[in-house]
Scaffold this active site. Structure first.
Site: not given
Ligand code: BES
Ligand code: MN
Ligand code: ZN
Length: 509
Positions: A273, A278, A285, A296, A355, A357, A359
């Protein structure tokens, strides 16, 4: 910081030298040969110091004696070796890292490690001992100072050179080479994770990955047009709110012997990933929740660092690293909560929280990796959920797997490499939680078991016959305190050591 090996005979009896001398003391205060010699030459200064303090040679502890009379060294550091039965490669690395961490800013410019094993049978000695001392020292010497201007000089470590004394310099050098490659991979991953997000866009990450081709890696960078053609709409949806282009990068290392059987030719696939920042997207967030989200892309960094390590040590394995690089931002073109996207696999996803995201990115990258490479196994790494941190803190990464052998191997490799993983359950009961009212699935579950639900989501993009493991590294990719000697600073570079260990132990036959 420079590292080198010197024959013990060149350093002599440990009496003549400059800078810091580091010698070992076993449990109960049992001095090693070098410690005893230095003690004698200093007229018993070391034993007197030990007698006055609490230092008893316990593993992880040290005692420093400054300017001991009778010795030319500016200081002697006694390093606790602990019991012989526990004297493992991991302990040795910790020891070297602890000492290096102490000396790094001490004003000393050189240090000499003259460490013999404690008395009794030990798992490590000789050239391997020297190599792992070097490995620990190297990992502890990491700094990320590229953005310090005014105080650059103050922050500069004083320690310029560490010399590891060893009986057989040539053998130590040979044992060090593969570990040096791993350290290079760890440093690359740390740099990528530490790099601020205004600098490390998906395109900049891809450019740095591309530069690894000089190590013999084959590196391809997909642009958005190519990804659109492939149908990677789940990944593209995450990146569409950002002004920056998304990329998938494929890094290949083909080091298997040409005579290898078909099974040995199919690559080990590592998937990462790579959310370069993010923000949460429109499911924004909080300010505090966004801090650290430059990291991230820690999964992608771990994959990239591991691929570098494999290439640098010329591992006899075919491996492929595939990373999904995006930036998750709000904006007028951003993905909305309620959107439905069709993934490359053909399965549709209702995006209820922008959020969640990671996956979505992995869904397409995992599918692409399996269809293109028919890999021997797939291991993905992702800073996927806050939920895994609630469960495991910063001690273990979360492991999810559809294969007992791979799970067991990862657990063992993690233990040995000092990057432990803890397995979580999966099952139909959890899978139910991502049923969507209008699409094949939704991208969030309820309030419970967040890390498991995320893993169940990923599993929907794993073919039945693919051997797969998922590592949720949200808790271990970075750290706030600086208290671990082997991982100084913020980014840890987690994953390279365990993956390298796994591959060396099982996939290089
Ligand atoms: N990148 C985060 C997970 C994360 C959180 C990593 C904190 C490191 C530290 C991920 O994209 C995320 O936002 N996950 C959400 C999922 C939720 C919306 C279902 C989370 O864990 O809160
Ligand atoms: Mn997120
Ligand atoms: Zn994320």
């Amino acid at each position: 910081m420079q590292l080198n090996f010197a024959a013990t005979s060149q350093i002599g009896s440990g009496l003549a030298g400059s800078g810091a001398l580091v010698v070992g003391v076993g449990e109960g205060g049992a001095m090693t040969q070098s410690a005893a010699r230095a003690d004698k030459a200093s007229g018993g200064a070391l034993s007197r110091a030990m007698g006055q303090g609490r230092f008893t040679g316990k593993s992880g502890t040290t005692l420093e004696i400054l300017a001991p009379a009778g010795l030319t060294w500016s200081r002697v550091v006694l390093a606790g070796l602990g019991a012989a039965a526990d004297f493992t490669a991991g302990r040795v690395e910790q020891l070297a890292a602890t000492v290096t961490g102490k000396l790094l800013d001490s004003g000393e410019r050189t240090a000499t490690l003259q460490i013999e094993p404690p008395g009794g049978a030990t798992a490590i000695r000789g050239a391997r001992l020297a190599a792992h001392l070097a490995f620990g020292a190297r990992l502890a010497s990491y700094r990320f100072d590229s953005y310090r201007r005014k105080s650059a000089q103050e922050h500069k470590p004083s320690l310029e050179k560490v010399t590891v004394a060893t009986g057989d310099r040539v053998a130590a050098e040979r044992a060090w080479q593969p570990l040096k490659a791993v350290a290079d991979g760890v440093f690359l991953a740390r740099d990528l994770v530490n790099e601020p997000p205004n600098v490390l866009s998906p395109t900049e990450f891809a450019r740095r990955a591309k530069a690894l081709s000089r190590h013999g890696l084959k590196v391809e960078v997909l642009d958005e047009a190519a990804m659109k053609k492939l149908g990677m709409n789940a990944l593209l949806g995450v990146g569409q709110g950002s002004a920056r282009e998304s990329h998938v990068v494929v890094l290949q290392w083909n080091g298997a012997k040409s005579g290898a059987k078909a099974k040995g030719r199919a690559p080990v696939a590592l998937v990462g990933k790579g959310v370069c920042f993010d923000s949460g997207g429109l499911s924004l967030k909080t300010g505090a929740g966004m801090m650290g989200m430059k990291g991230d892309m820690g999964g992608a960094a771990a994959v990239t660092g591991t691929m570098l390590a494999l290439a640098a040590r010329k591992a006899r394995v075919n491996a492929v690293g595939v990373i999904g690089l995006v930036e998750n931002m709000p904006g007028s073109n951003a993905q909305r909560p309620d959107d439905v996207v069709e993934s490359m696999s053909g399965q549709t996803i209702e995006v209820l929280n922008t959020d969640a995201e990671g996956r979505l990115v992995l869904a397409d990258v995992l599918w692409y990796t399996q269809t293109r490479f028919a890999p021997r196994c797939v291991i993905d790494l992702a800073t996927l959920t806050g939920s895994i941190m609630a469960s495991l803190g910063r001690e273990y990464a979360g492991l999810f797997a559809n294969d007992e052998t791979l799970a067991a191997r990862l657990i063992a490799a993690g233990e040995e490499a000092g990057e432990p993983v803890w397995r979580f359950p999966m099952g139909a009961g959890y899978d139910k939680l991502i049923k969507s009212k209008i699409a094949d699935m939704k991208n969030i579950g309820g309030p419970l078991a967040g890390a498991i639900v995320a893993a169940q989501f990923l599993k929907r993009f794993i073919a039945d016959d693919t051997v797969w493991a998922h590592l949720d590294i949200a808790g271990v990719a970075w750290q706030d305190s600086d208290s671990r000697p082997l991982t100084p600073g913020w980014a840890t570079g987690w994953g390279i050591r365990v993956l390298n260990r796994l591959i060396a132990a099982h996939y290089e036959k």
